[in-house]
Scaffold this active site. Structure first.
Site, PDB file in Angstrom:
ATOM      1  N   ARG A 149       0.844  -1.181   0.000  1.00 12.66           N
ATOM      2  CA  ARG A 149       0.000   0.000   0.000  1.00 12.66           C
ATOM      3  C   ARG A 149       0.877   1.227   0.000  1.00 12.66           C
ATOM      4  NH1 ARG A 149      -2.000   1.174   4.434  1.00 12.66           N
ATOM      5  NH2 ARG A 149      -1.427  -0.724   5.524  1.00 12.66           N
ATOM      6  N   TYR A 197      -1.625  -3.644  -6.494  1.00 13.76           N
ATOM      7  CA  TYR A 197      -1.384  -4.286  -5.211  1.00 13.76           C
ATOM      8  C   TYR A 197      -2.594  -4.207  -4.264  1.00 13.76           C
ATOM      9  CZ  TYR A 197      -0.036  -5.146  -0.525  1.00 13.76           C
ATOM     10  OH  TYR A 197      -0.038  -5.645   0.740  1.00 13.76           O
ATOM     11  N   LYS A 249      -9.518  -2.027   2.332  1.00 11.39           N
ATOM     12  CA  LYS A 249      -9.196  -0.825   3.112  1.00 11.39           C
ATOM     13  C   LYS A 249      -9.966   0.393   2.609  1.00 11.39           C
ATOM     14  CE  LYS A 249      -5.864  -3.148   5.219  1.00 11.39           C
ATOM     15  NZ  LYS A 249      -5.973  -3.625   6.592  1.00 11.39           N
ATOM     16  N   HIS A 263     -10.523  -1.362  12.287  1.00  8.87           N
ATOM     17  CA  HIS A 263      -9.444  -2.211  11.792  1.00  8.87           C
ATOM     18  C   HIS A 263      -9.141  -3.268  12.858  1.00  8.87           C
ATOM     19  CE1 HIS A 263      -5.020  -2.297  10.151  1.00  8.87           C
ATOM     20  NE2 HIS A 263      -5.756  -3.230   9.595  1.00  8.87           N
ATOM     21  N   SER A 298       0.463  -2.871  12.160  1.00  5.09           N
ATOM     22  CA  SER A 298       1.025  -3.983  11.394  1.00  5.09           C
ATOM     23  C   SER A 298       2.246  -4.568  12.113  1.00  5.09           C
ATOM     24  CB  SER A 298       1.389  -3.535   9.988  1.00  5.09           C
ATOM     25  OG  SER A 298       2.287  -2.472  10.058  1.00  5.09           O
ATOM     26  N   CYS A 311       2.357  -6.982  14.302  1.00  2.00           N
ATOM     27  CA  CYS A 311       2.132  -7.353  15.700  1.00  2.00           C
ATOM     28  C   CYS A 311       1.460  -8.728  15.823  1.00  2.00           C
ATOM     29  CB  CYS A 311       1.292  -6.304  16.409  1.00  2.00           C
ATOM     30  SG  CYS A 311       2.186  -4.766  16.718  1.00  2.00           S
ATOM     31  N   ASP A 337      -9.123  -8.957  10.132  1.00  2.00           N
ATOM     32  CA  ASP A 337      -8.659  -7.615   9.774  1.00  2.00           C
ATOM     33  C   ASP A 337      -9.659  -6.491  10.035  1.00  2.00           C
ATOM     34  OD1 ASP A 337      -6.513  -6.049   8.779  1.00  2.00           O
ATOM     35  OD2 ASP A 337      -7.495  -5.855   6.835  1.00  2.00           O
ATOM     36  N   ARG A 365       2.136 -12.101  -0.048  1.00  3.72           N
ATOM     37  CA  ARG A 365       0.825 -12.398   0.525  1.00  3.72           C
ATOM     38  C   ARG A 365       0.232 -13.709   0.032  1.00  3.72           C
ATOM     39  NH1 ARG A 365      -1.311  -8.042   3.941  1.00  3.72           N
ATOM     40  NH2 ARG A 365       0.440  -6.613   3.914  1.00  3.72           N
TER      41      ARG A 365
END
Ligand code: SAT
Ligand code: MN
Length: 581
Positions: free
Chosen positions: A63, A191, A200, A220, A242, A244, A269, A360
Site C-alpha cells: 500500500r 497491489y 481498506k 481495523h 502492522s 504485531c 482484519d 501475501r
C-alpha cells in the site's frame, strides 16, 4: 449500477466490458486470462491444487500511504493524519490519468457484498477494474457477482470504485476517496489495499465515514471467539498496528486446549459493529477471505492458515521451488535447491530474501480449520472486549484494563508501536497509530475520537477495553513472554475480567493482573520475569506522556476535551495526586 458503469466506461474507454456473475466457470476463465500474462503462473496442481503465483511490478509491492488521499472540500475535515485533495482538483487530476486508461483492455465489473450475503449489516460495492488478478482476488475476499446484483436490485445504495492498473508508474499512482460521494478511484497500482477496493478503501475509509454519520463503527479489528470449558464462546475484537501478529492471534491454536479453551476466527482484519436491540455491540466481518503476509507464516506460528493455503489460494510475490510450490522465509524449511525468487530469478543468498517481505496469500476464510460457526451469522457476534495492542519493548505491561470506556478510548487513541522493519532502517521509532486506524480513517481523526466517545454513551453493554503487549523485553534484550498459542492465557484473564472473576491491581495506567490471577501453569516463568512483565515504570511513562502530548497537539482544538482530561488523569495518578479510580 448500469448508469455508473456507463460513466466509468466513457472515462476509461475499455475495448470490452464484462459484468462478473461470480460463477466457478467465470473464475476459471479469469484465472486463464491471468496466466496468459507473464506475471502469473499455476502452481503444482498435485500438491497445491487450484493455486496461483502472481508477481507484481517490483515498484508495486505495498500500500502506498503517501499516494492515498481523502477528498473533501475542507482540509480540516480530513485532519492532520490524512493526505488531502480538493474533490474538484482530484477529479481533474486523477480523471486525466483514468481517461482512456483501459484502451485495448477489458473492464471487469465486479458487484460485491461486504459482509454475509443475508446480513442487514452488509453493504454493496461495485468495482470496475482492468486487472484479472484483482477480480480473482475480489472473488476470494468478498461475495461477488449474482448475489450482489440480486441484493442491489434497482437501488443506488452502493459504493462504486474505479480501478485501473494505468501504466503502473509510481509517479502516476493515486488512491483517492470521496467520502461525501462514497466513491473510490485508484490508478497505477495492482497491489492489495490499493486495488482490492472492498478492503481498506471501502470497508475502512469510506465505511468509517458512513459509520460516523449513521451511528455504527467500522474498525481495523480482528474478531475472535474464545470458547471456555462449558462450551460458551465470548467474542473479542482487537486492533494492532502492522507486524504485531494480528492474523496469528485471530487464528491461534490455544495452548490451553486441553483445559477447554479454544479460539475461533470470525475475522482477521476488519470489524463492522452496530448496537444490537439488546444493547450489545454486534460485529460482522465484512470480508470473506484473508489477505495475509506470507513470510514468517509456518506450522509453528499459524498452523490453521498453513492448513488452509494448500488449495484455491493466490500467492503474490512469494518464492517458488522447482516443484512449483510456494516458499518464503520463515516457512520452516531451509532455502530449497533451485529456488526462484519473487522477481523470477534464481535465488542468490547474497541478494537477499526469496519472498518479498510483504508477499501475501489470498485464501477463503472458510478454508481455515479455526473458522467460527458464526462467521456468516447475519446478526454478527456480540463483542465483550476490545483489545488494543502494540509492540513496546519497555513501556507497556503484558496486559492492562481500562478503568472505563472513556479511559479505554484514551488508551486506543494513544496506541503506538515501535518499528521493526529493517527495510526502512528506522528500527525502534515509536509510531502513534490510534486504534490501528492511522492510514484507514476516512475523516479527521479527532472527530473519530469524538465518535468513539459518543458511541460509548449509547452502548448499554459496552465491551470492556484492554491493552496488550506481547513484545516486552528484559534487560538481556530477550522477549519476556513466549507469545503465540500462550497468548490465550491473556485472553482467558480478559474473559475472567469480563465475567468479574479475575483479580486485578490498580495502577496509574489501569488494572493489571495480580500475581495469581493469570493462568501460568506449565510455563516456567521465573518470579523476576513475572515482575518484569507487569511492571509499571513511572519514568518510562513520563517520556511516553510527553510524546502523547505532542501527538495530541497535532489535532489542535478539535481534540475532544475528554481525551485531554484522561491525559491529565494519567499524569496526576503518576504524581500520586489522585489514586487510581
Ligand atoms: O494491502 S492491504 O492494505 O490490504 C494490507 C495491508 O497492507 O495492511
Ligand atoms: Mn490490516
Amino acid at each position: 449500477m448500469e448508469a455508473w458503469v456507463d460513466q466509468a466506461a466513457q472515462l476509461a474507454k475499455p475495448d470490452r466490458i464484462v459484468v462478473c456473475d461470480g460463477s466457478e466457470g467465470e473464475n476459471q476463465a479469469i484465472l486463464r486470462e491471468m496466466v496468459q500474462h507473464s506475471d502469473s503462473f499455476e502452481l503444482n496442481p498435485k500438491t497445491y491444487p487450484n493455486c496461483y503465483l502472481h508477481r507484481s511490478s517490483p515498484s508495486d509491492v505495498a500500500r502506498t500511504e503517501h499516494l492515498t488521499f481523502i477528498c473533501m472540500p475542507e482540509k480540516e475535515d480530513v485532519g492532520p493524519t490524512n493526505n488531502w485533495m480538493d474533490p474538484g482538483g482530484a477529479k481533474y487530476k486523477i480523471g486525466a490519468l483514468l481517461n482512456g486508461a483501459m484502451r485495448g483492455r477489458t473492464m471487469y465489473v465486479v458487484p460485491y457484498i461486504m459482509g454475509p450475503a443475508n446480513s442487514p449489516l452488509s453493504k454493496v460495492g461495485v468495482e470496475a477494474t482492468d486487472s484479472p488478478y484483482v477480480v480473482a482476488n475480489m472473488r476470494i475476499m468478498a461475495r461477488i457477482g449474482k448475489v450482489a446484483i440480486d441484493r442491489l436490485g434497482n437501488s443506488t445504495d452502493f459504493v462504486p470504485g474505479l480501478h485501473s492498473l494505468g501504466d503502473l508508474d509510481p509517479l502516476r499512482r493515486y488512491i483517492v476517496h470521496f467520502p461525501e460521494e462514497r466513491l473510490i478511484w485508484s490508478v497505477g497500482s495492482g497491489y492489495g489495499g490499493n486495488a482490492l477496493l472492498g478492503k481498506k478503501c471501502f470497508a475502512l475509509r469510506i465505511a468509517s465515514y458512513m459509520a460516523r454519520q449513521q451511528g455504527w463503527m467500522a474498525e481495523h479489528m480482528l474478531i475472535l471467539g474464545l470458547e471456555s470449558p462449558g462450551g460458551k464462546v465470548t467474542y473479542m475484537a482487537a486492533a494492532f498496528p502492522s507486524a504485531c501478529g494480528k492474523t496469528n492471534l485471530a487464528m491461534m491454536v490455544s495452548a490451553l486446549e486441553a483445559q477447554g479453551y479454544r479460539v475461533w476466527t470470525v475475522g482477521d482484519d476488519i470489524a463492522w459493529m452496530h448496537i444490537g436491540s439488546d444493547g450489545y455491540l454486534q460485529a460482522i466481518n465484512p470480508e470473506a477471505g484473508f489477505f495475509g503476509v506470507a513470510p514468517g507464516t509456518s506450522m509453528k506460528t499459524n498452523p490453521n492458515v498453513m492448513r488452509a493455503i494448500n488449495r484455491n489460494t493466490i500467492f503474490t510475490n512469494v518464492g517458488v521451488t522447482p516443484n512449483g510450490e510456494p516458499w518464503w522465509e520463515g516457512i520452516g524449511t531451509e532455502h530449497p535447491m533451485g529456488l526462484i525468487t519473487w522477481r523470477g530469478e534464481r535465488w542468490d543468498p547474497a541478494k537477499g530474501a526469496a519472498a518479498h517481505p510483504n508477499s501475501r496469500y489470498t485464501v477463503a476464510a472458510r478454508q481455515s480449520p479455526s473458522i467460527s460457526p458464526r462467521f456468516e451469522d447475519p446478526e454478527g457476534v456480540p463483542i465483550s472486549a476490545f483489545i488494543f495492542g502494540g509492540r513496546r519493548a519497555r513501556l507497556a505491561p503484558l496486559v492492562y484494563e481500562a478503568f472505563d470506556w472513556r479511559h479505554g478510548v484514551y488508551i486506543g487513541a494513544t496506541m503506538a508501536s515501535e518499528t521493526t522493519a529493517a527495510a526502512t532502517g528506522d528500527v525502534g521509532i515509536t509510531r502513534r497509530d490510534p486504534m490501528a486506524m492511522l492510514p484507514f480513517c476516512g475523516y479527521n481523526m479527532a472527530d473519530y475520537f469524538e465518535h468513539w466517545l459518543a458511541m460509548g454513551k449509547r452502548i448499554l453493554h459496552p465491551p470492556k477495553i484492554f491493552h496488550v503487549n506481547w513484545f516486552r523485553k528484559g534487560a538481556d534484550g530477550r522477549f519476556l513472554w513466549p507469545g503465540y498459542g500462550e497468548n490465550v492465557r491473556v485472553l482467558k484473564w480478559i474473559l475472567e475480567r469480563v465475567e468479574g472473576t479475575a483479580q486485578a491491581e490498580e495502577t496509574p495506567i489501569g488494572f493489571v493482573p495480580t500475581r495469581n490471577s493469570l493462568t501460568l501453569d506449565g510455563l516456567n516463568l521465573s518470579s523476576d520475569t513475572l515482575r518484569e512483565l507487569f511492571r509499571v515504570e513511572a519514568d518510562d511513562w513520563e517520556l511516553d506522556l510527553a510524546d502523547t502530548r505532542e501527538f495530541f497537539g497535532k489535532f489542535g482544538r478539535r481534540l475532544p476535551q475528554a481525551l485531554q482530561e484522561e491525559y491529565q488523569g494519567v499524569v496526576r495518578r503518576f504524581e500520586g495526586a489522585i489514586p487510581a479510580r
